[in-house]
Scaffold this active site. Sequence first.
Site, PDB file in Angstrom:
ATOM      1  N   LYS A   1       0.741  -1.083  -0.073  1.00 24.38           N
ATOM      2  CA  LYS A   1       0.014   0.097   0.292  1.00 24.38           C
ATOM      3  C   LYS A   1       0.761   1.171   0.047  1.00 24.38           C
ATOM      4  CE  LYS A   1      -3.681  -2.277   2.850  1.00 24.38           C
ATOM      5  NZ  LYS A   1      -4.126  -1.868   4.170  1.00 24.38           N
TER       6      LYS A   1
ATOM      7  N   GLU B   1       7.833   2.134  -6.032  1.00 24.43           N
ATOM      8  CA  GLU B   1       7.854   1.652  -4.717  1.00 24.43           C
ATOM      9  C   GLU B   1       8.163   2.947  -3.676  1.00 24.43           C
ATOM     10  OE1 GLU B   1       7.255  -0.216  -2.414  1.00 24.43           O
ATOM     11  OE2 GLU B   1       8.773  -1.971  -2.277  1.00 24.43           O
ATOM     12  N   ASP B   2       7.692   2.856  -2.695  1.00 23.75           N
ATOM     13  CA  ASP B   2       7.900   3.923  -1.375  1.00 23.75           C
ATOM     14  C   ASP B   2       9.116   3.968  -1.045  1.00 23.75           C
ATOM     15  OD1 ASP B   2       7.358   1.573  -0.237  1.00 23.75           O
ATOM     16  OD2 ASP B   2       6.213   2.492   1.252  1.00 23.75           O
TER      17      ASP B   2
ATOM     18  N   ASP C   1      14.552  -0.452   1.820  1.00 24.66           N
ATOM     19  CA  ASP C   1      15.017  -0.301   3.023  1.00 24.66           C
ATOM     20  C   ASP C   1      16.108  -1.516   3.115  1.00 24.66           C
ATOM     21  OD1 ASP C   1      15.651  -1.018   5.797  1.00 24.66           O
ATOM     22  OD2 ASP C   1      13.975   0.121   6.363  1.00 24.66           O
ATOM     23  N   THR C   2      16.357  -2.529   3.393  1.00 27.75           N
ATOM     24  CA  THR C   2      17.363  -3.450   3.022  1.00 27.75           C
ATOM     25  C   THR C   2      17.607  -3.967   1.487  1.00 27.75           C
ATOM     26  OG1 THR C   2      16.104  -5.528   2.949  1.00 27.75           O
ATOM     27  CG2 THR C   2      16.864  -4.505   5.148  1.00 27.75           C
ATOM     28  N   GLY C   3      16.220  -3.765   0.713  1.00 25.94           N
ATOM     29  CA  GLY C   3      16.535  -4.191  -0.621  1.00 25.94           C
ATOM     30  C   GLY C   3      16.227  -5.543  -0.749  1.00 25.94           C
TER      31      GLY C   3
ATOM     32  N   PHE D   1      13.030   5.279  11.091  1.00 25.76           N
ATOM     33  CA  PHE D   1      11.941   4.784  10.359  1.00 25.76           C
ATOM     34  C   PHE D   1      11.013   5.817  10.159  1.00 25.76           C
ATOM     35  CE2 PHE D   1       8.043   2.555  10.154  1.00 25.76           C
ATOM     36  CZ  PHE D   1       8.425   1.348   9.307  1.00 25.76           C
TER      37      PHE D   1
ATOM     38  N   ARG E   1      -0.514   6.856   7.276  1.00 24.86           N
ATOM     39  CA  ARG E   1      -0.496   6.691   5.894  1.00 24.86           C
ATOM     40  C   ARG E   1      -1.492   8.190   5.955  1.00 24.86           C
ATOM     41  NH1 ARG E   1       0.942   1.954   3.719  1.00 24.86           N
ATOM     42  NH2 ARG E   1       0.167  -0.135   4.904  1.00 24.86           N
TER      43      ARG E   1
HETATM   44  N1  HPA Z   1       8.875   3.364   6.858  1.00 24.58           N
HETATM   45  C1  HPA Z   1       7.901   2.700   6.574  1.00 24.58           C
HETATM   46  N2  HPA Z   1       7.853   1.431   6.007  1.00 24.58           N
HETATM   47  C2  HPA Z   1       9.165   0.997   5.743  1.00 24.58           C
HETATM   48  C3  HPA Z   1      10.330   1.833   6.348  1.00 24.58           C
HETATM   49  C4  HPA Z   1       9.829   2.839   7.020  1.00 24.58           C
HETATM   50  O1  HPA Z   1      11.089   3.478   7.316  1.00 24.58           O
HETATM   51  N3  HPA Z   1      11.252   0.913   5.894  1.00 24.58           N
HETATM   52  C5  HPA Z   1      10.757  -0.327   5.233  1.00 24.58           C
HETATM   53  N4  HPA Z   1       9.436  -0.186   5.179  1.00 24.58           N
HETATM   54 MG    MG Z   2       6.800  -0.254   0.069  1.00 26.04          MG
END
Ligand code: HPA
Ligand code: MG
Length: 232
Positions: A83, A148-149, A152-154, A201, A214
């Site tokens: 989402k 993609e938003d 993070d780790t990939g 985060f 959100r």
């Molecule tokens: N925020 C929200 N969703 C995530 C994040 C974050 O920093 N890292 C991975 N998913």
């Molecule tokens: Mg995402």
Amino acid sequence: MASKGSQPAEKKQRTDEQKKGCIVIPDDYCGYDLEHFCIPGHYASDVKHVMIPKGLILDRTEKLAQDICRDLQAPLVALCVLKGGYQFFTDLLDFIKNYNASAARSFQMQVDFIRLKSYVDDKSSGEIKVIGGDSMENLRGKNVLICEDIIDTGATMTKLLELMKKFEPANVKVASLFVKRTPLSVGYRPDYTGFEIPNEFVVGYALDYNEYFRDLNHVCVINEHGQKKYAT
Ligand code: HPA
Ligand code: MG
């Protein structure tokens, strides 16, 4: 002019890395005070500061749309990773549509959605599950732009790309609004990145913490209180 005896502050220089590819938010960046932005009352005590205001996200997204329009070709399928990607996807596509409406070379686009699940609280569960969207069979032979938003780790994107290979798309590119600098990175970098951010985060602009935040316009850093309040 600096007053006698005091030295003018050294202007920080952008490093070569910061000039590369995307906007880099440094580790010592402390963002903007909440009081300078409209933050919904229900989240006011749950975030530390605004990391990136929505206006700046939109300006950066407009440029990503321009880069994408110059590089990519039809038949294009823009694939939203739900989402968290929905807001970036919507705004990016609006800019692409505007570009198409006035550019000499326009291209047709289809949209598609996929839903993955890989996170509980702020930790990666190490698994990805495709839990929604059409079959990836629709992508066969197409040029795909995954939106993609955050990377993070990939690990999630690496697994998704691996999964997608079976459906033989003609070409796959990835646009991610954020890439996080984390020691847990598997080294994956998307083709288009909005911002590289510190290892914190972030929530807002459709990015969630256990489905909350959100409905927050700006990208903010969650605080301890927020993490406890919305823990599963
Ligand atoms: N925020 C929200 N969703 C995530 C994040 C974050 O920093 N890292 C991975 N998913
Ligand atoms: Mg995402």
